[in-house]
Scaffold this motif. Structure first.
Motif, PDB file in Angstrom:
ATOM      1  N   UNK A 137      23.019 -46.382-151.593  1.00  0.00           N
ATOM      2  CA  UNK A 137      22.453 -45.041-151.403  1.00  0.00           C
ATOM      3  C   UNK A 137      20.919 -45.050-151.461  1.00  0.00           C
ATOM      4  N   UNK A 138      20.342 -46.252-151.455  1.00  0.00           N
ATOM      5  CA  UNK A 138      18.883 -46.397-151.509  1.00  0.00           C
ATOM      6  C   UNK A 138      18.290 -45.712-152.738  1.00  0.00           C
ATOM      7  N   UNK A 139      18.963 -45.876-153.865  1.00  0.00           N
ATOM      8  CA  UNK A 139      18.518 -45.232-155.102  1.00  0.00           C
ATOM      9  C   UNK A 139      17.886 -46.232-156.074  1.00  0.00           C
ATOM     10  N   UNK A 140      17.758 -47.509-155.687  1.00  0.00           N
ATOM     11  CA  UNK A 140      17.254 -48.508-156.638  1.00  0.00           C
ATOM     12  C   UNK A 140      15.939 -49.106-156.176  1.00  0.00           C
ATOM     13  N   UNK A 175      13.025 -55.379-163.601  1.00  0.00           N
ATOM     14  CA  UNK A 175      14.138 -54.507-163.973  1.00  0.00           C
ATOM     15  C   UNK A 175      14.507 -53.711-162.718  1.00  0.00           C
ATOM     16  N   UNK A 176      15.652 -53.042-162.728  1.00  0.00           N
ATOM     17  CA  UNK A 176      15.987 -52.128-161.636  1.00  0.00           C
ATOM     18  C   UNK A 176      15.937 -50.703-162.160  1.00  0.00           C
ATOM     19  N   UNK A 190      14.657 -44.093-164.330  1.00  0.00           N
ATOM     20  CA  UNK A 190      14.936 -44.884-165.527  1.00  0.00           C
ATOM     21  C   UNK A 190      15.614 -46.213-165.191  1.00  0.00           C
ATOM     22  N   UNK A 191      15.590 -47.102-166.163  1.00  0.00           N
ATOM     23  CA  UNK A 191      16.099 -48.466-165.957  1.00  0.00           C
ATOM     24  C   UNK A 191      17.625 -48.475-165.996  1.00  0.00           C
ATOM     25  N   UNK A 192      18.229 -49.088-164.987  1.00  0.00           N
ATOM     26  CA  UNK A 192      19.692 -49.252-164.978  1.00  0.00           C
ATOM     27  C   UNK A 192      20.091 -50.724-165.110  1.00  0.00           C
TER      28      UNK A 192
END
Ligand code: GLU
Length: 305
Positions: free
Chosen positions: A90-93, A142-143, A169-171
């Motif tokens: 979803x191009x969220x990272x 980080x991602x 935020x970091x996932x």
């Protein structure tokens, strides 16, 4: 409302943890609902197998029973990877090379306009040259999830409606471990948790988690109870340095399981001399739970016989 308690096995549970666990258990059991336990052993560096066993024993000793098998985060990496893959599709990272110090510095710059403590977006549009420089310097990314400053609200039964602007935020952490804020969302949804009861130090990150659930097409918990902190006699958060604060330490000091339960029960507004948590169900009333941090000093409290 399916409830749960989700301790991190980095030490024995102290009175503050046991108190939160008791509130969580009472919320579920007084409503006749299932109560689940999840071991949050995501952080391999801090988790100890020994404490997994002692934490479960201590909950059982107070009569905090649970339904179904105990979920272990250390066994769930494939589910967390699925969630990351979905966010990626979803191009969220995006990758983030920032250190904590760099984030603090950037966030305190005068033009920073996000909420306090929020990630200021430094790596959101990183050039490939800058990325290469970081990688060559030995940094690992980080991602972060891209939240586009979404606004999100959650309902807490003590704090009311809490609305926040979601930062990126970091996932997944730079060391490759899945982040707590990702795991907890996937786990609560997979376990069908409907009400989350936990310490109020996590209240400020809760809108992030609920928002992330919606991004993953998961159902976030319907309600939350963030329990105010327990302080030691010096006014700081209850911890080891305050002396005998775990069940084992108190038993060694001459208390019984029932004494400890009685002591904790009083601190959540339930009087009586329970032998087991089940004896508290009828009298439990969330409205009696103190809304401010409480001070617990087992050293000066006589075992409540
Ligand atoms: N594992 C966390 C802790 O022990 C609690 C997380 C949660 O309840 O969501 O502080």
């Amino acid at each position: 409302m399916v409830g749960r308690y989700a301790p991190s096995p980095s030490g024995d549970l102290h009175l503050g943890n046991l108190r939160t666990a008791l509130v969580a258990w009472l919320m579920a059991r007084s409503a006749g609902s299932p109560f689940l336990v999840r071991v949050e052993d995501l952080d391999r560096g801090r988790s100890r197998e020994h404490f997994v066993a002692t934490q479960l024993e201590d909950l059982a000793a107070l009569g905090l029973d649970h339904d179904g098998p105990v979920m272990r985060q250390s066994e769930r990496a494939p589910r967390y990877d699925e969630a990351l893959a979905r966010l990626g599709r979803d191009d969220r990272l995006y990758e983030c090379f920032c250190t904590r110090a760099e984030i603090r510095q950037a966030a305190s710059a005068p033009h920073g306009d996000g909420p306090e403590g929020a990630y200021p977006g430094t790596c959101r549009h990183l050039s490939s040259a800058a990325r290469t420089t970081h990688l060559e310097a030995g940094r690992r990314p980080a991602l972060r999830v891209r939240a586009d400053d979404a606004s999100f609200a959650i309902e807490d039964r003590l704090a009311g409606t809490v609305t926040a602007t979601i930062d990126d935020f970091v996932v997944r952490r730079a060391d490759g471990e899945h982040a707590y804020n990702l795991a907890v969302v996937v786990d609560d949804a997979d376990q069908g948790v409907q009400e989350v009861v936990r310490g109020d130090d996590l209240l400020s990150t809760t809108p992030r988690q609920a928002w992330l659930a919606t991004q993953l097409n998961l159902t976030p918990p319907a309600s939350y109870v963030h329990v105010p902190l327990v302080l030691g006699p010096d006014g700081t958060r209850l911890a080891k340095r305050h002396g005998a604060v775990t069940l084992r330490e108190l038993l060694a000091a001459g208390w019984t399981d029932a004494d400890v339960l009685t002591f904790i029960a009083r601190s959540i507004g339930v009087d009586g001399t329970p032998q087991s948590a089940a004896d508290l169900v009828a009298a439990w009333d969330l409205a009696q739970l103190p809304r401010d941090p409480v001070t617990l000093d087992p050293a000066t409290a006589l075992p409540p016989r």
